[in-house]
Design a protein around this motif. Structure first.
Motif, PDB file in Angstrom:
ATOM      1  N   VAL A   1     -58.414 -96.423 -17.108  1.00  0.00           N
ATOM      2  CA  VAL A   1     -57.520 -97.504 -16.701  1.00  0.00           C
ATOM      3  C   VAL A   1     -57.883 -97.974 -15.296  1.00  0.00           C
ATOM      4  CG1 VAL A   1     -55.114 -98.236 -16.421  1.00  0.00           C
ATOM      5  CG2 VAL A   1     -55.678 -96.402 -18.035  1.00  0.00           C
ATOM      6  N   TYR A   2     -57.909 -99.286 -15.115  1.00  0.00           N
ATOM      7  CA  TYR A   2     -58.128 -99.866 -13.789  1.00  0.00           C
ATOM      8  C   TYR A   2     -56.977-100.801 -13.469  1.00  0.00           C
ATOM      9  CZ  TYR A   2     -60.052-102.442  -9.877  1.00  0.00           C
ATOM     10  OH  TYR A   2     -60.234-103.002  -8.639  1.00  0.00           O
TER      11      TYR A   2
ATOM     12  N   LYS B   1     -58.846 -91.870 -15.210  1.00  0.00           N
ATOM     13  CA  LYS B   1     -59.043 -91.565 -16.634  1.00  0.00           C
ATOM     14  C   LYS B   1     -57.973 -90.596 -17.080  1.00  0.00           C
ATOM     15  CE  LYS B   1     -64.045 -91.551 -17.120  1.00  0.00           C
ATOM     16  NZ  LYS B   1     -65.221 -90.833 -17.650  1.00  0.00           N
TER      17      LYS B   1
ATOM     18  N   ASP C   1     -55.563-102.677  -9.727  1.00  0.00           N
ATOM     19  CA  ASP C   1     -55.553-102.734  -8.267  1.00  0.00           C
ATOM     20  C   ASP C   1     -54.277-103.381  -7.719  1.00  0.00           C
ATOM     21  OD1 ASP C   1     -56.064-105.324  -8.926  1.00  0.00           O
ATOM     22  OD2 ASP C   1     -57.804-105.566  -7.638  1.00  0.00           O
ATOM     23  N   ARG C   2     -53.282-103.602  -8.567  1.00  0.00           N
ATOM     24  CA  ARG C   2     -52.007-104.155  -8.101  1.00  0.00           C
ATOM     25  C   ARG C   2     -50.900-103.114  -8.169  1.00  0.00           C
ATOM     26  NH1 ARG C   2     -51.768-107.686  -4.686  1.00  0.00           N
ATOM     27  NH2 ARG C   2     -50.114-109.023  -5.450  1.00  0.00           N
TER      28      ARG C   2
ATOM     29  N   ALA D   1     -53.368 -95.737  -0.095  1.00  0.00           N
ATOM     30  CA  ALA D   1     -53.298 -96.503  -1.340  1.00  0.00           C
ATOM     31  C   ALA D   1     -53.484 -95.569  -2.532  1.00  0.00           C
ATOM     32  CB  ALA D   1     -54.390 -97.568  -1.346  1.00  0.00           C
TER      33      ALA D   1
ATOM     34  N   TYR E   1     -55.054 -94.518  -6.173  1.00  0.00           N
ATOM     35  CA  TYR E   1     -56.335 -94.746  -6.829  1.00  0.00           C
ATOM     36  C   TYR E   1     -56.195 -95.923  -7.787  1.00  0.00           C
ATOM     37  CZ  TYR E   1     -57.499 -90.083  -5.124  1.00  0.00           C
ATOM     38  OH  TYR E   1     -57.729 -88.991  -4.342  1.00  0.00           O
ATOM     39  N   THR E   2     -57.225 -96.750  -7.834  1.00  0.00           N
ATOM     40  CA  THR E   2     -57.154 -97.915  -8.728  1.00  0.00           C
ATOM     41  C   THR E   2     -57.791 -97.626 -10.079  1.00  0.00           C
ATOM     42  OG1 THR E   2     -59.200 -98.678  -7.726  1.00  0.00           O
ATOM     43  CG2 THR E   2     -57.151 -99.594  -6.859  1.00  0.00           C
TER      44      THR E   2
ATOM     45  N   ALA F   1     -58.953 -88.859 -11.013  1.00  0.00           N
ATOM     46  CA  ALA F   1     -59.271 -90.059 -10.231  1.00  0.00           C
ATOM     47  C   ALA F   1     -60.782 -90.107 -10.028  1.00  0.00           C
ATOM     48  CB  ALA F   1     -58.528 -90.055  -8.911  1.00  0.00           C
TER      49      ALA F   1
ATOM     50  N   ASP G   1     -55.986-102.784 -16.841  1.00  0.00           N
ATOM     51  CA  ASP G   1     -57.038-102.997 -17.834  1.00  0.00           C
ATOM     52  C   ASP G   1     -57.483-101.638 -18.331  1.00  0.00           C
ATOM     53  OD1 ASP G   1     -57.046-105.712 -17.425  1.00  0.00           O
ATOM     54  OD2 ASP G   1     -58.519-105.585 -15.813  1.00  0.00           O
TER      55      ASP G   1
END
Lengths: 700, 700
Positions: A105-106, A50, A108-109, A44, A46-47, A131, A70
């Motif tokens: 930044v976050y 910076k 998770d999609r 996956a 990184y969610t 990350a 976000d």
């Protein structure tokens, strides 16, 4: 809004776009309505990342920005956020002077990504990203250059295709789109209440099989007003059987072909129309499978397989030369650390990854990608070396898939073929270590490769049989002669002249040795045969084998083809009716063989800075074609009287040909390099070199 | 539906529930409407896993199952799925005989998880799972035992709380819930059109500050009919300032307190009501912070910090003894491989993880958790050892945060405090290696620990100053005497008797040495002082320091408290008004100090299989309390005349006490172990031991 703004692009954490996309597409495979996730670990992105940028501004600057996720904006290390308007596209003022902007930044999609553009600065590779893993690295990007198009949606192109024929059946209709295609289906003006069933077929037989087809979909209609109703999942097919409930009607059906826009930079045309058709169908086959990544086939797996991709990359190098697909595929295959298992769970497929990287470097000359892949290349190689036994050889662990080929063979112990792949991988790793200045690793891998090569030939070369034997298991040599190790040794140029002759005559052209039955390994076999000088034989094979599929109505080339099978069994595979893929990337092999051995063009130094052209007519009256390089194409024409070579690429070539008559050239100087053998240096930019074969036999 | 079914539970890939949950909660921190993601890498659960179970059935069995995610069922290695009804709860028939069921699950929102139950078999730890990473491991589970409650929702409890007081202000109202609390807010019967603003305050001042508060929310109302409107994000607060637009009305406001149901298994009561209140407020403070994980504080960070958790775990051991929270927190802190950076980016916080695991093992005796954590423990330790310099010591890398404490100090080079933490971590790792039978690692870590301890004392012990000096930087000793290394050396029992006296008198009780200002390091300091025999001093400190917060109206204990600060600065921290957390887990330290040093109960062998009880009245008239163990509680009563110890736990204890008079016991046999020192073996199950101090001085 974009007036007067500095050029910018969407940026993200390196490799994460590919890793995110790979996970997303890997789970699209379905079998009769059930998911079919791959049998390897899916990594996956990184969610939480910076981004940062240091500004040195003479004037304050307004940054227009958009963020996928976000986010919060921080300045100069303060913990207190800079306020901003919470709109899709927003802005922030950077004061004059020296300032550091951080954007957390976050997401998770999709991957965390951002776009920012001001009068003098925009997001690009000078921005850094972390990350939160202890390192800041330059941000990565691709061609997402528009603030309103974040990287969530892959930039496919679409074309609406109408049916070539519609045939009524007892239960519905069969729609034929005329050739293999890929995408979604739309029912225009659908109305009423009920369901529409779609049964896809790469063959008519598959579509006719209804729920026996590999893939099918059902659409529900519930509207008194006519509306356009589309399927949501892309499928590979030529035919669709459509059945609908009595209460449902629709105006007509059409199809949205979804594809990656690529230029066909390579080409081929010759006096044999069958060969021309083979080239054309090969190119279409490859194109359908080159999308987000280079897939094996689009009907069934839709997966990225390292061994399959190794072939696909080579074919791509002689057709589209789209190196972005190659890079995305290599990143996706490699995944993230820690390495716990072989790529695609297959021991040989881990090793093909190194070979593919070597090919990529040779054809593209892209040292930056070697540099960015280097840490993961090292951890993958160390994973392999940690699994080597005391003899420095790789044996499959119980959980490993030792593949080599779909064929009966002993898979336990030290297989010669696997050691040859490892040896070649070590050589590639040593080369890359040298390119990035890691002299310790370069020396170590070179030394290991040399030791391993010595071990392989000491243990496995069998003078009597004239080839490399199969391997060793629990200390006992397995003297079976199979073609695989000899094919690899020939391809990697590990054989001396005597061994080359022995391998050619006693192994590859020996009918008593177990024959190769997959197009995958046939690719390597034909490649080896060309390297051993058997061009005429190889191109007869191509005409017959690939031509045989055309005779059976193929519009793209197949995963497997056995000319001896009866027609009704041609779509069977893996023990299931219709499981065989009829549009399989490795089926496009002729493009590579034609480009490399008939047109005869190949790089000898990374990125075609040096290359060779050795055209061979192989019985044709004439042929012409072009081969792409990073910065231009090399065009070749040949008939019985002449060779013409034109290149708008920057590298320096060497044309080599044989002639019994004394040739003349319009530019450059011919060297005689052997009996009837000539070389011409192709060093003048954009020169149309023309060699005329003379009328007088030089030996007369 | 559950009739006659075998007991089953939701299962998933080990550690992935905790890692998924940790990512989810880590991004809940907000500051005035902006997100505030943590500054460390957030790991993700695997999205694609396979479960498998081998059945040996005499009769066919119907499995009722539910899966969190998309899934496919396969039997006996076939590639063709078993059909099933696509309903939330579905079923599949397992034939009689030997069969292997495989369930492939994909889920990129929650963890892939499944529940299946038949007449004789149900999902539990006998099912295996793989993340397609080359290994099958036993599936993990918690207490999700109901097929209709998958692990997506954390099993919190809720209690509706009414305001204790509502005060009108110029602009709205201040709602006071009477004490610190956590959760959401509901407006009953809200109607009209407009917005309601909520400004949260742990203090009245913060709520009054409006947009100056750390957290606030806005609700939109748009309804002519009254409806109940709730906030969506949980917040920590006691007070809320509510302002609403003129067009909005509501009936009343209430609050849903969200908490983890835990039994308060420890307790304390004594003749000093102030100390009783300190214990009570400590327990409430800890409870609010013990939820999915053990957090630092709920208003601001809502994060899991390894050093903070080290304290929280110890406090938990003397109050709730909820080891599930501890395990979840340890897994979340450790994250996944590869280790690229220190836990929470802090070098010492990586080391506290080992110490916490050691404490966990000592208090719980749970060797299974040690075993399951072992591979990640090893990779974390190897990460540290790879960063050690030639002297075998850890120096911070430029990107590392070397914390130790919020206090001025040199942070470069080889700090004595960091080496002591590393030495203790090595000892713990050696212990665990021994417990899992890894004798090679046990020997290596023991040897490294012994070498490091020798290095520390050779370089840093200063006889003249009577303590350990600060460290060494670029070869030069830094002779500054700070309390940290001496505190750690005392806590880890590394001092000989002379050193213990020197540290106590010349370092810890020396007013000229820089004083400790954080409750974090004060916890360790007070712990060390107790270990050095300074109980009376420590419990005076507790009354004054924690009592001081009560005097200022604390209903839970704070992140930081400086008695000398004026009241108007008490809520400041990190340079910002109201940033200080007023409900901080480490503020609950008195529970640990009271349980371990006043009630005097501590395990000496893992899981309290052996323990000691050494009660000390510390000036009280009487005290009573109980300390939880894995399988019961140890209750202690003491006054000037007697000690009573009752245990329903299975371990064997040793009661130790001092008496100038000759004591008598109702059971067991007293041993004299020193001048005025006695020991009593507590070996009889459920015996109420009572020791009466005599009236006759033994020395008379």
């Amino acid at each position: 809004m974009h007036d007067n703004l500095h050029r910018a692009t969407w940026i993200w954490y390196p490799d994460d776009y590919e890793i995110w996309l790979h996970q997303k597409v890997s789970v699209l495979r379905q079998f009769r309505g059930y998911i079919c996730p791959p049998s390897w670990r899916l990594d996956a992105a990184y969610t939480s990342v910076k981004f940062r940028k240091i500004f040195e501004l003479e004037e304050p600057e307004l940054l227009t920005l958009s963020v996928q996720g976000d986010f919060v904006l921080l300045m100069d290390g303060s913990m207190t956020p800079i306020p901003y308007e919470k709109t899709q596209i927003t802005s922030v003022q950077i004061p004059a002077g020296h300032h550091e902007l951080t954007v957390n930044v976050y997401n998770d999609r999709e991957i965390p990504a951002m776009f920012a553009s001001g009068e003098t600065c925009g997001t690009d590779g000078t921005w850094e990203v972390t990350a939160l893993n202890g390192k800041w690295v330059p941000a990565a990007s691709w061609h997402f250059d528009d603030i309103v198009h974040p990287p969530a949606a892959f930039p496919f192109h679409y074309e609406t295709i109408q049916p070539a024929a519609i045939t009524e059946t007892d239960e519905g209709v069969i729609v034929d789109f005329g050739q293999e295609t890929f995408g979604t289906v739309t029912f225009l003006g659908a109305a009423g209440r009920g369901r529409i069933h779609l049964y896809y077929g790469e063959s008519l037989e598959e579509a006719m099989a209804g729920e026996g087809a590999e893939t099918f979909d059902t659409l529900s209609v519930d509207s008194s007003e006519p509306l356009d109703l589309a399927t949501s999942v892309t499928r590979a097919f030529r035919y669709i059987q459509i059945k609908k409930d009595p209460g449902v009607s629709y105006g007509r059906v059409e199809h949205q072909y979804e594809y990656l826009l690529m230029e066909r930079r390579g080409g081929f045309n010759c006096s044999d129309s069958r060969l021309n058709e083979i080239w054309e169908v090969s190119a279409r086959t490859l194109h359908i499978n080159m999308r987000e990544f280079l897939y094996d086939g689009m009907k069934r797996d839709r997966w990225v397989w390292s061994g399959d991709a190794n072939l696909g990359f080579l074919i791509n190098n002689y057709s589209f030369f789209d190196q972005d697909v190659t890079k995305r595929t290599m990143i996706a295959l490699r995944g993230k650390d820690p390495v716990e298992f072989h790529i695609n769970t297959i021991m040989d497929y881990t090793l093909y990854w190194f070979l593919s990287l070597h090919d990529y470097y040779l054809y593209s000359g892209d040292v930056a990608f070697i540099r960015s892949s280097y840490p993961k290349l090292i951890s993958l190689m160390e994973f392999c070396l940690n699994r080597c036994n005391e003899a420095g050889m790789l044996e499959g662990y119980p959980e490993d898939w030792v593949f080599i080929d779909w064929a009966p063979m002993e898979r336990r112990g030290e297989l010669a073929a696997e050691q040859l792949l490892l040896c070649r991988s070590l050589e590639a790793a040593a080369l890359f270590a040298g390119e990035v200045g890691d002299s310790e690793k370069k020396a170590r891998y070179s030394e290991l490769a040399a030791q391993l090569k010595e071990t392989i030939f000491r243990l496995f070369w069998d003078d009597e049989q004239g080839g490399l034997i199969h391997g060793r298991h629990e200390g006992e040599l397995n003297r079976q002669l199979l073609k695989y190790p000899s094919i690899f040794a020939a391809r990697f140029d590990y054989l001396n002249e005597g061994q080359r002759v022995a391998v050619r005559e006693k192994v590859l052209k020996n009918d008593t040795v177990q024959q190769i039955n997959t197009p995958f390994m046939r690719f390597f076999e034909l490649d080896a045969l060309c390297l051993l000088g058997e061009h005429d034989h190889v191109f007869q094979e191509i005409r017959q084998y690939w031509g045989g599929m055309l005779d059976l109505g193929a519009t793209t080339f197949w995963e497997e083809y056995d000319p001896d099978l009866p027609a009704e069994l041609q779509y069977d595979m893996y023990g299931d009716k219709f499981r065989k893929s009829l549009c399989h990337a490795w089926g496009a092999a002729p493009i590579y063989l034609i480009g490399k051995y008939m047109l005869g063009v190949k790089p000898t130094e990374p990125g075609y800075s040096r290359y060779r052209v050795e055209p061979k007519l192989c019985g044709l009256d004439w042929m012409e074609g072009k081969v792409p390089t990073p910065d231009g194409e090399i065009a070749v024409y040949m008939d019985a009287q002449r060779i013409r070579v034109t290149s708008n690429a920057s590298g320096i070539g060497t044309l080599k040909f044989r002639s019994h008559t004394k040739p003349s050239v319009n530019a450059g100087e011919l060297s005689v390099v052997g009996e009837d053998e000539y070389e011409l240096l192709l060093a003048m930019p954009s020169c149309d070199y023309e060699i005329e074969f003379g009328k007088v036999d030089v030996h007369a």
